[in-house]
Design a protein around this motif. Structure first.
Motif, PDB file in Angstrom:
ATOM      1  N   GLY A 289       0.795  -1.217   0.000  1.00 25.07           N
ATOM      2  CA  GLY A 289       0.000   0.000   0.000  1.00 25.07           C
ATOM      3  C   GLY A 289       0.825   1.263   0.000  1.00 25.07           C
ATOM      4  N   GLY A 290       2.105   1.150   0.358  1.00 21.06           N
ATOM      5  CA  GLY A 290       2.979   2.314   0.397  1.00 21.06           C
ATOM      6  C   GLY A 290       4.401   1.948   0.046  1.00 21.06           C
TER       7      GLY A 290
ATOM      8  N   ASP B 235       2.226   3.251  -4.734  1.00 30.16           N
ATOM      9  CA  ASP B 235       2.723   4.597  -4.995  1.00 30.16           C
ATOM     10  C   ASP B 235       3.437   4.663  -6.350  1.00 30.16           C
ATOM     11  OD1 ASP B 235       4.778   2.992  -3.767  1.00 30.16           O
ATOM     12  OD2 ASP B 235       5.978   4.798  -3.548  1.00 30.16           O
TER      13      ASP B 235
ATOM     14  N   ARG C 233       4.238  -1.870  -5.733  1.00 32.83           N
ATOM     15  CA  ARG C 233       3.799  -0.790  -4.853  1.00 32.83           C
ATOM     16  C   ARG C 233       2.764   0.104  -5.516  1.00 32.83           C
ATOM     17  NH1 ARG C 233       9.579   1.643  -3.677  1.00 32.83           N
ATOM     18  NH2 ARG C 233       8.290   3.530  -3.671  1.00 32.83           N
TER      19      ARG C 233
ATOM     20  N   ALA D 183      -4.948   7.899  -1.805  1.00 32.87           N
ATOM     21  CA  ALA D 183      -4.022   8.760  -1.065  1.00 32.87           C
ATOM     22  C   ALA D 183      -2.757   9.024  -1.881  1.00 32.87           C
ATOM     23  CB  ALA D 183      -3.676   8.113   0.271  1.00 32.87           C
TER      24      ALA D 183
ATOM     25  N   ARG E 276      -8.388   3.017  -1.036  1.00 28.42           N
ATOM     26  CA  ARG E 276      -8.093   4.198  -0.231  1.00 28.42           C
ATOM     27  C   ARG E 276      -6.591   4.499  -0.225  1.00 28.42           C
ATOM     28  NH1 ARG E 276     -12.635   2.151   2.774  1.00 28.42           N
ATOM     29  NH2 ARG E 276     -11.296   0.794   4.035  1.00 28.42           N
ATOM     30  N   ALA E 277      -5.778   3.455  -0.156  1.00 34.69           N
ATOM     31  CA  ALA E 277      -4.324   3.668  -0.211  1.00 34.69           C
ATOM     32  C   ALA E 277      -3.911   4.228  -1.566  1.00 34.69           C
ATOM     33  CB  ALA E 277      -3.601   2.351   0.069  1.00 34.69           C
TER      34      ALA E 277
ATOM     35  N   ALA F 262      -7.499  -1.156  -0.310  1.00 30.88           N
ATOM     36  CA  ALA F 262      -6.504  -0.923  -1.359  1.00 30.88           C
ATOM     37  C   ALA F 262      -6.825   0.357  -2.123  1.00 30.88           C
ATOM     38  CB  ALA F 262      -6.461  -2.112  -2.312  1.00 30.88           C
TER      39      ALA F 262
END
Length: 463
Positions: free
Chosen positions: A149-150, A162, A160, A244, A240-241, A238
């Protein structure tokens, strides 16, 4: 016979896995998640087998096991087979072809079938596609539960979100992301297998199985190995991550389906991606690494994901039932004895699973066959007695002779205890074994009894 994997360790817990054949190449050279330069010179933990070592005799093996008198701890229904890994000769067998509840040793079946079906180099993709309206991004689950998630996730070497988000921003150009839609429709059927005990969906070792999750559905990716609080809505977690990472609030996330590529967009322009067009893609670690993680940690979420990969290859629904049918098909294609085998899930949490000891020992022998190097990655994930994984805290006191000599997958459910793997004898001969007990008395200590059997094989020549 294939080269036996050697596990060595140096001061400071530096870990080195020496993989036979082309496995190092499949991983693209040294894998920083599993290798480190030992300093000083490492000491050996799992001995190399000797092709010239004398083979135990059936009488010697039977005598070594009989004198342990383990029936009080394991119950009267003991299913067992021990073979010489090189020749396949049966050294002891007790109901070896009778299928029984296997618990987590089911993961050996999941491992061999997914390595055969997908191949050791395959990586599971996660993609983002353009939604039906400008700025909408659809996160499409491909069945990779290790997705982070990060920047730092639970699983080493994971893809990842991100990184995926950065690719999306570039693909959208001047269009700002406005909404995230999560699509986990790759999987079908129930999220929980009907044969699971009632506490499994919420007990921290099992949970909602989805094609889209991050960090094995853990609420905290820093959780220790084993039990962890899991999300009941892994797809939305997932999403929501991902939102963000795109600079969007959690309120911008909803569940839905990705539009078909080329579908008409309500407000498309020549400068905007067409609805359904792929915007970004990240991929998991190689399949051989995922199998290693699944076995070493006895990871139930990862096991169910890999079972569904077999279903996808075989053209079956990516469900519990579809995965079971697909894995049995692959077992048959591999020439393994699957008669009477029932596979309700890929993790072994279901009490509806049925596997015979002979299937397990033949899986191990096939994985050691030099003609099938694609399957040899199975051995890298097997926990080492008194050293790693589910065997880290076992093989002390009465079973100390097995420490470092036994490499095996364990299985535990209430009333069910099992272990299957390989053991190096005192003479340097490698044996494969499978021991399953499905009517274990509640007052017994079955793990010690199972360990004593494998330790007896490690501590003698059994001739």
């Amino acid at each position: 016979m294939a080269a036996v994997l050697v596990l060595v360790v140096g001061v400071g817990a530096a870990l080195v896995l020496v993989r036979p054949g082309p496995i190092d190449g499949w991983l693209g050279g040294a894998d920083p998640a599993t290798t480190a330069a030992p300093d000083p010179a490492p000491r050996q933990v799992l001995a190399v087998a000797s092709d010239s070592a004398p083979m135990p005799t059936p009488a010697g093996v039977k005598a070594a096991i009989d004198k342990l008198n383990v029936s009080a701890a394991l119950g009267e229904r003991l299913h067992l087979e021990i073979i010489d890994l090189k020749t396949g000769e049966v050294l002891d067998a007790r109901a070896p072809q009778e299928p029984t509840v296997p618990a987590s040793v089911t993961k050996l079946v999941t491992a061999v079938t997914v390595l055969a079906a997908r191949g050791p180099a395959y990586r599971i993709p996660t993609v983002a596609v353009a939604g039906a309206n400008p700025g909408e991004v659809v996160l499409v689950g491909g069945g990779d539960p290790t997705l982070a998630g990060g920047k730092t996730g639970y699983y080493p070497g994971a893809a990842r979100l991100d990184v995926l988000a950065e690719q999306v921003r570039k693909a959208l150009g001047g269009t700002a992301p406005t909404k995230v839609i999560v699509d986990g429709s790759l999987y079908s059927g129930p999220a929980h297998e009907p044969g699971w005990d009632s506490d499994i969906p919420t007990g921290g070792y099992g949970g909602t199985i989805s094609a889209l999750m991050i960090d094995g559905a853990r609420n905290d990716p820093k959780s220790e190995q084993g039990y962890a609080e899991r999300s009941a809505e892994p797809e939305l977690a997932a999403g929501r991550a991902f939102a963000a990472a795109l600079g969007l609030p959690a309120s911008a996330v909803s569940a839905g389906r990705a539009p078909r590529a080329g579908a008409a967009s309500g407000a498309a322009t020549a400068a905007e991606p067409a609805a359904g067009a792929e915007l970004a893609r990240v991929e998991s670690a190689p399949m051989v690494r995922l199998v290693e993680l699944m076995l070493e940690q006895s990871d139930n979420f990862l096991a169910e994901a890999l079972a569904r990969q077999v279903a996808l290859v075989q053209g079956k629904p990516a469900s519990f039932a579809g995965s079971g049918e697909a894995m049995k098909e692959v077992l048959a294609e591999l020439g393994l004895p699957a008669e009477g085998t029932e596979l309700a899930d890929g993790s072994g949490l279901s009490r509806d699973n049925r596997i015979a000891p002979r299937l397990l020992t033949e899986i191990l022998q096939l994985a050691a066959d030099p003609s099938r190097p694609d399957l040899s990655g199975l051995f890298a994930g097997l926990p080492v007695a008194a050293w790693s994984g589910t065997l880290r805290e076992r093989y002390g006191d009465q079973a100390r002779a097995g420490a470092g000599a036994v490499r095996a997958k364990t299985g535990t459910l209430s009333g069910v205890h099992a272990i299957s793997g390989v053991v190096t004898t005192a003479d340097g001969r490698v044996l494969a074994f499978a021991i399953l007990a499905d009517r274990v008395p509640h007052s017994a200590d079955p793990q010690v009894a199972l360990d004593r059997i494998a330790a007896a094989l490690a501590g003698c020549g059994c001739r």
